[in-house]
Design a protein around this motif. Structure first.
Motif, PDB file in Angstrom:
ATOM      1  N   TYR A  30       0.868  -1.170   0.000  1.00 38.49           N
ATOM      2  CA  TYR A  30       0.000   0.000   0.000  1.00 38.49           C
ATOM      3  C   TYR A  30       0.907   1.222   0.000  1.00 38.49           C
ATOM      4  CZ  TYR A  30      -3.722  -3.136   1.567  1.00 38.49           C
ATOM      5  OH  TYR A  30      -4.623  -4.160   1.680  1.00 38.49           O
ATOM      6  N   VAL A  76       1.097   5.685  -0.438  1.00 43.00           N
ATOM      7  CA  VAL A  76       0.429   6.974  -0.584  1.00 43.00           C
ATOM      8  C   VAL A  76       1.475   8.018  -0.918  1.00 43.00           C
ATOM      9  CG1 VAL A  76      -1.629   6.555   0.807  1.00 43.00           C
ATOM     10  CG2 VAL A  76       0.470   7.285   1.925  1.00 43.00           C
ATOM     11  N   THR A  80      11.568  -1.673  -4.369  1.00 39.86           N
ATOM     12  CA  THR A  80      10.288  -1.137  -4.819  1.00 39.86           C
ATOM     13  C   THR A  80      10.487   0.332  -5.134  1.00 39.86           C
ATOM     14  OG1 THR A  80       9.198  -2.632  -3.275  1.00 39.86           O
ATOM     15  CG2 THR A  80       7.896  -0.811  -4.129  1.00 39.86           C
ATOM     16  N   GLN A  81       9.961   0.771  -6.273  1.00 38.70           N
ATOM     17  CA  GLN A  81      10.088   2.185  -6.607  1.00 38.70           C
ATOM     18  C   GLN A  81       9.162   3.002  -5.729  1.00 38.70           C
ATOM     19  OE1 GLN A  81      12.603   2.712  -8.107  1.00 38.70           O
ATOM     20  NE2 GLN A  81      12.457   2.685 -10.341  1.00 38.70           N
ATOM     21  N   LEU A  82       9.728   3.911  -4.983  1.00 39.34           N
ATOM     22  CA  LEU A  82       8.911   4.805  -4.165  1.00 39.34           C
ATOM     23  C   LEU A  82       9.279   6.239  -4.490  1.00 39.34           C
ATOM     24  CD1 LEU A  82       8.648   3.697  -0.409  1.00 39.34           C
ATOM     25  CD2 LEU A  82       6.871   3.723  -2.143  1.00 39.34           C
ATOM     26  N   HIS A 124       7.907  11.625  -2.200  1.00 40.56           N
ATOM     27  CA  HIS A 124       6.913  11.940  -1.186  1.00 40.56           C
ATOM     28  C   HIS A 124       5.989  10.775  -0.914  1.00 40.56           C
ATOM     29  CE1 HIS A 124       8.059  16.168  -1.296  1.00 40.56           C
ATOM     30  NE2 HIS A 124       8.160  16.018  -2.601  1.00 40.56           N
ATOM     31  N   GLU A 125       6.436   9.586  -1.281  1.00 42.08           N
ATOM     32  CA  GLU A 125       5.589   8.410  -1.096  1.00 42.08           C
ATOM     33  C   GLU A 125       5.980   7.629   0.137  1.00 42.08           C
ATOM     34  OE1 GLU A 125       5.669   6.336  -4.992  1.00 42.08           O
ATOM     35  OE2 GLU A 125       3.636   5.775  -4.435  1.00 42.08           O
ATOM     36  N   THR A 126       4.976   7.179   0.854  1.00 36.97           N
ATOM     37  CA  THR A 126       5.202   6.233   1.952  1.00 36.97           C
ATOM     38  C   THR A 126       4.614   4.907   1.513  1.00 36.97           C
ATOM     39  OG1 THR A 126       4.042   7.948   3.162  1.00 36.97           O
ATOM     40  CG2 THR A 126       5.159   6.284   4.470  1.00 36.97           C
ATOM     41  N   GLY A 127       5.240   3.840   1.920  1.00 37.06           N
ATOM     42  CA  GLY A 127       4.677   2.541   1.563  1.00 37.06           C
ATOM     43  C   GLY A 127       4.674   1.611   2.757  1.00 37.06           C
ATOM     44  N   VAL A 128       3.684   0.740   2.788  1.00 40.85           N
ATOM     45  CA  VAL A 128       3.698  -0.343   3.772  1.00 40.85           C
ATOM     46  C   VAL A 128       3.335  -1.624   3.049  1.00 40.85           C
ATOM     47  CG1 VAL A 128       2.978   1.142   5.648  1.00 40.85           C
ATOM     48  CG2 VAL A 128       1.277  -0.199   4.469  1.00 40.85           C
ATOM     49  N   TRP A 129       3.792  -2.719   3.579  1.00 44.19           N
ATOM     50  CA  TRP A 129       3.484  -4.019   3.005  1.00 44.19           C
ATOM     51  C   TRP A 129       2.891  -4.851   4.115  1.00 44.19           C
ATOM     52  CZ3 TRP A 129       4.645  -9.104   3.752  1.00 44.19           C
ATOM     53  CH2 TRP A 129       4.420  -9.980   2.661  1.00 44.19           C
ATOM     54  N   ASP A 133       7.060  -1.637   7.362  1.00 45.73           N
ATOM     55  CA  ASP A 133       6.786  -0.205   7.272  1.00 45.73           C
ATOM     56  C   ASP A 133       8.033   0.554   7.679  1.00 45.73           C
ATOM     57  OD1 ASP A 133       4.747  -0.195  10.296  1.00 45.73           O
ATOM     58  OD2 ASP A 133       6.913  -0.293  10.018  1.00 45.73           O
TER      59      ASP A 133
END
Lengths: 117, 327
Positions: A3, A5, B172-174, B177-182, B236
């Motif tokens: 996920y 954002v 993983t391309q982030l 200004h992106e936050t990601g969680v799996w 995270d």
């Protein structure tokens, strides 16, 4: 499942999340009956407002993709989401053409929306 | 900033482990020997050394009934402690060791105390019962004591990781200004099978042997095992968290201690000697829920952690990207 954002994107956060869930359902990453993380857990993990996630879940429920049940959480509904290969290929071709013609996503989406009317 | 390799840092947890694993257990076993010795004058010459479904079915001297079993138990506990100290680099494995030695000591002592007490003033050794209810209670008390002792084991302070993930490790391309969680929920077929088998087997055993109380306790513990059949795995910005859906056991690996993550394939029997919360011969802690695809995390101080999970590549990719971001 991943996920993400993007706080710098003009797209609202709840829409970003809803979009990811829709894509996951279409691609089969999420199967009917799969349980999504609780809104609280997802909001905490992403460091976004709880209501942002709830908004996304409620939107998906209104679209029929999710079932929200007290105590059980958000479950993916069993509605058929099989996208024929031909359609997927057409979409990939459309994106390639748009790229070649230097047309941005907003333009393409406007045209597709118009065509769907 | 170099971390000074201090033997003192590893020596203290080692001493704490030996103290917690051995001292209370030896004390418990000592009680299990001393009390029957005190009662010996009141006991008959021949004593039961083994019980079957119809009461005692083997007999022997005081030593063979009370001393030898506890001596064997002591040997087992000592061997277990040594094995645990070296094979269990992770403190969770050492905690399990502490619970095990304390519970085993309590089992041995519960048996000698209760049968010794029953033997006082007895004339006919064939009438000396094995009081399973009292023994089960003793074991449960030992188990609880073991848990308390295990909680006292200090968690070692680990170094901060300074390395960057391997160039070929998944990422993983982030966006900036992106936050990601799996997030993943993993079902453990092995827990389900083990739990159901244990519960059903114990019910059958209870009916056959009529030792209902003892087996009721064992059945409750098996239900605990069963309850751990769903696991939540999360990546995270704080790191990697793996916990059973009931909260414990739980393993948290802070991002600051992670060097790199990758996808591997796990074969439970050959790599970890089985399923569940395990350590392998290198001290790698593994949450092995099934055979196949797994996330392997390399951490500071030469540690590794493995968890079998679907879409391990997604988890590894996000971890590596987050690690890189933080360095």
């Amino acid at each position: 499942m991943l996920y993400r954002v993007d706080t710098s994107s003009p797209e609202p956060l709840f829409e970003q999340l809803a979009h990811q869930v829709r894509v996951a359902i279409l691609s089969g990453t999420l199967q009917p009956g799969d349980k999504l993380p609780s809104a609280r857990e997802l909001a905490a993990a992403l460091d976004v407002n709880l209501h942002t996630v709830l908004h996304a879940y409620q939107l998906l429920r209104d679209e029929g993709s999710l079932e929200l049940r007290r105590g059980r959480g958000a479950i993916v509904t069993a509605h058929s989401a099989e996208v024929p290969e031909r359609v997927r290929r057409a979409i990939t071709a459309l994106v390639a053409e748009a790229d070649a013609a230097n047309l941005g996503p907003d333009t393409i989406l406007t045209l597709v929306k118009e065509a769907l009317k | 900033m170099m971390t000074h390799d201090s033997p003192a840092r590893t020596a203290r947890p080692a001493r704490a482990f030996y103290l917690l694993a051995l001292l209370p257990s030896i004390a418990i076993l000592a009680v299990g020997v001393i009390m029957p010795l005190i009662w010996q004058p009141e006991m008959p010459e021949t004593l039961p050394t083994h019980w079957g479904t119809n009461g005692p079915d083997a007999f022997g001297s005081f030593a063979s009934a009370f001393i030898i079993p506890l001596a064997i138990m002591l040997a087992v506990i000592i061997i277990l402690t040594i094995v645990m100290r070296f094979a269990g680099k992770d403190s969770s494995a050492q905690r399990i060791g502490i619970v095990t030695t304390t519970t085993l000591a309590s089992l041995g002592t519960a048996i000698t105390l209760t049968t010794g007490f029953n033997a006082r003033g007895a004339v006919d050794p064939t009438k000396i019962d094995l009081p399973d209810a009292a023994i089960a209670t003793g074991v449960v008390i030992g188990l609880l004591l073991g848990v308390v002792l295990a909680a006292l084991l200090p968690t070692p302070k680990y170094s901060l990781a300074t390395a960057h993930p391997d160039v070929l490790a998944p990422r993983t391309q982030l966006g900036e200004h992106e936050t990601g969680v799996w997030l993943a929920r993993q079902f453990s077929k092995s827990n389900l099978i083990a739990g159901v088998t244990a519960v059903v087997g114990l019910i059958v055993l209870a009916v056959v042997s009529k030792a209902y109380f003892a087996l009721a306790i064992a059945a409750l513990l098996s239900l605990g095992l069963l309850a751990m059949f769903l696991w939540d795995i999360r990546v995270d910005s704080s790191g990697l968290t793996v916990r059973s859906s009931i909260g414990l056991p739980k393993k948290y690996v802070p991002l600051a201690e992670i060097e790199s993550a990758q996808v591997i394939s796990v074969s439970p029997l050959t790599d970890f000697g089985g399923w569940g919360w395990r350590t392998d011969l290198n001290g790698t802690l593994g949450v092995v829920l099934r055979k196949g695809e797994a996330l392997e995390v390399s951490m500071s101080d030469n540690r590794k952690f493995v968890v079998t999970v679907d879409d391990a590549a997604g988890a590894a990719g996000l971890l590596n990207t987050l690690v890189e971001r933080s360095r």
